[in-house]
Scaffold this active site. Structure first.
Site, short mmCIF file in Angstrom:
data_model
loop_
_atom_site.label_atom_id
_atom_site.label_comp_id
_atom_site.label_asym_id
_atom_site.label_seq_id
_atom_site.Cartn_x
_atom_site.Cartn_y
_atom_site.Cartn_z
N ASP A 144 0.82 -1.22 0.00
CA ASP A 144 0.00 0.00 0.00
C ASP A 144 0.85 1.26 0.00
OD1 ASP A 144 0.81 -0.94 2.59
OD2 ASP A 144 -0.42 0.63 3.49
N GLU A 145 0.26 2.33 -0.50
CA GLU A 145 0.78 3.69 -0.35
C GLU A 145 2.28 3.83 -0.64
OE1 GLU A 145 -2.19 5.26 3.15
OE2 GLU A 145 -0.50 4.02 3.77
C1 TNX Z 1 -3.91 3.80 5.60
S1 TNX Z 1 -4.99 1.25 4.83
C2 TNX Z 1 -2.91 2.86 5.68
C3 TNX Z 1 -2.16 2.70 6.94
C4 TNX Z 1 -2.60 3.67 7.98
C5 TNX Z 1 -4.11 3.80 7.95
C6 TNX Z 1 -4.67 4.66 9.02
C7 TNX Z 1 -3.59 1.03 4.35
C8 TNX Z 1 -3.40 -0.14 3.51
N1 TNX Z 1 -2.66 1.92 4.71
O1 TNX Z 1 -0.79 2.82 6.69
O2 TNX Z 1 -2.18 3.23 9.21
O3 TNX Z 1 -4.48 4.31 6.70
O4 TNX Z 1 -6.06 4.58 9.06
#
Ligand code: TNX
Length: 523
Positions: free
Chosen positions: A337-338
């Site tokens: 993710d991200e």
């Molecule tokens: C998004 S959901 C993230 C996390 C954070 C979260 C906080 C996701 C796959 N990644 O790194 O902790 O939001 O709500």
């Protein structure tokens, strides 16, 4: 084989030899269909009498599979916790003080059509629990635990008796995957804290615990071939606390504890983003070109592995090998993710390389929905959190999807504007919003066959101990348990909120710091 026949025979002779002394008890009328069971079973047929649980009850288990005996002992332990009664399991024969039996039986009946299906037949002097597997028996005894009244009836007989309403329960899960995720990277949680969470999840029939083991703020799992990951990367957490990590022994202890509760642990090593702690420990991993320093804030998306270095994949081969060797379950989660500072082509290259490593070590890969940008195998599972189009793309090439939409299932979102802990970037999630949605229609065009199940993630930026964890997880996690297990026809908010209110004695006995939402008339 011979010893197996011997066991079956001795069990049978045992039952015959100590035929229960019939005892007529005039129970007040009961109604099994009114029991506050969560998750709600498929079908409940009341017969309006009761089984009297007392110290003259014995648990017998199918001798065919030793795991059934373990389930029997688990039930005995929980009966003791709730009632104080000492109930024997498969004790020596000839005890004619025994009046009633609970028989936990392995059955190949075709009616039990999933591994976790079970049927409970509760009658005056016996309870028969049929299940195909020990996992099914384990789910069944959770139902039985919930049927035991809080207080004994001391007037029906000259000994204390806990009347369990009679009838039949036919039950099976809606989804094969019913998970909870805990982020132990932003804040570290101890083995004991996680065990308590596992106990609570087991009571509501969860079968997966996903541990988010690594992130920018900390690396929490010992990797023997790369010790600095925990020596350096394990020492930080959000807010500057001391962090911590699981030794491989700790991790195995957790897995064994979960396995006794028929819960599979899924380890997540998040990459190529969310890797500041790893790169800080071994700077050759770093791909963002910036000077590394420990990170204890809550921003995301600034770190990445270098996706073009062979040494990075050699490192990952070791990490995934060690993690896979310790993990009996079929899955390894690679995050994904991200990864905002990984170039798109590098990201795709990375995911495809890592998928091969995971498979080489005999595991199936799971990743957050972003990984569907790569060309992934049909056996790779996608966890949907924010991008339905990526889940749909993966489903169209055969992948299964775990539904964790942030707006509905994120346990780290605040309940309301006065919530003490939690974030709100995906919106507020009060107890009714958490419960009132249908996983099968959430992404309209996602075929049902592609839905593996649901999972409720608990990110830990704002929480650092059991009391804070429980404030966010309870009662919402109880609702997700019902969403994952019960059929859509059996779910109804008005009915659910009444059953939820009746969970208080259990939550109190377990010392759970649940959020007393005003939407529930707590009892
Ligand atoms: C998004 S959901 C993230 C996390 C954070 C979260 C906080 C996701 C796959 N990644 O790194 O902790 O939001 O709500």
């Amino acid at each position: 084989m011979a010893s197996r026949i011997f066991l079956v025979l001795t069990a049978l002779i045992g039952v015959i030899a100590c035929q229960p002394q019939k005892e007529e008890i005039n129970f007040p009328k009961t109604d099994l269909s009114k029991a506050a069971l969560i998750p709600k079973p498929v079908e409940t047929i009341p017969t309006h009498s009761a089984f009297g649980l007392a110290n003259n009850t014995m648990i017998l288990t199918s001798p065919i599979d030793p795991k059934f005996e373990q389930v029997g002992h688990f039930l005995a332990e929980k009966i003791k916790f709730k009632t104080g009664l000492n109930i024997d399991v498969n004790a020596a024969d000839g005890d004619n003080t025994i009046k009633r039996y609970i028989f936990i039986n392995q059955s190949d009946s075709l009616e039990l059509n999933t591994p976790e299906s079970y049927q409970l037949h509760i009658e005056g002097d016996s309870i028969l629990l049929n299940a195909k597997t020990a996992a099914g028996a384990f789910r069944g005894i959770q139902t039985l635990r919930q049927l035991i009244p809080e207080k004994s009836n001391d007037t029906l007989t000259d000994y204390a008796l806990w009347p369990i309403p009679s009838g039949k329960i036919i039950d099976a899960p809606r989804f094969e995957y019913r998970g909870a995720m805990l982020d132990v990277a932003r804040h570290f949680f101890t083995v004991d804290e996680i065990k308590k969470y596992i106990d609570l999840l087991a009571y509501y029939k969860y079968n997966v615990l996903h541990l988010h083991l690594t992130d920018d703020q900390g690396w929490r799992i010992e990797i023997k071939s790369w010790p600095k990951l925990t020596e350096i990367g394990g020492k930080t957490e959000v807010g500057g606390g001391e962090g911590g990590f699981f030794t491989q022994e700790d991790y195995k202890e957790l897995i064994a504890y979960a396995a006794e509760r028929h819960i599979t642990v899924i380890p997540e090593i998040d990459m190529p983003g969310h890797t500041n702690a790893a790169s800080l420990s071994y700077p050759f991993l770093n791909g963002n070109g910036k000077k590394l320093k420990p990170y204890t804030g809550t921003r995301v998306g600034f770190s990445t592995f270098d996706a073009r270095k062979d040494t990075v994949y050699a490192f990952l081969d070791d990490v995934i090998r060690e993690v896979s060797e310790m993990t009996p379950g079929p899955y390894v989660h690679i995050g994904g993710d991200e990864s905002h500072v990984t170039k798109k082509l590098d990201y795709i290259h990375f995911v495809e390389k890592v998928e091969k490593i995971v498979e080489k070590h005999g595991k199936l890969m799971i990743g957050w929905n972003e990984i569907a940008q790569a060309d992934i195998n049909a056996s790779t599972v996608i966890q949907l959190w924010n991008e339905p189009h990526n889940a749909l793309k993966a489903a169209s090439s055969g992948s299964k999807i775990i539904l964790s939409p942030a707006k509905k299932t994120y346990l780290d979102m605040k309940y309301d504007s006065i919530s003490e802990y939690g974030l709100d970037w995906a919106g507020l999630i009060p107890v009714d919003i958490a419960y009132n949605w249908n996983p099968e229609t959430y992404v309209e065009t996602l075929p049902k066959e592609n839905i593996l199940g649901i999972e409720a993630p608990l990110w830990s930026e704002t929480i650092s101990n059991s009391a804070e964890l429980e404030y966010l997880a309870f009662p919402r996690a109880i609702g997700y348990a019902e969403l994952g297990w019960s059929s859509e026809e059996n779910r109804n908010w008005e009915d659910y909120r009444k059953r939820l209110a009746q969970q208080v004695p259990y939550l109190k006995h377990m010392e759970v710091n649940y959020y007393p939402s005003k939407l529930i008339d707590w009892e």
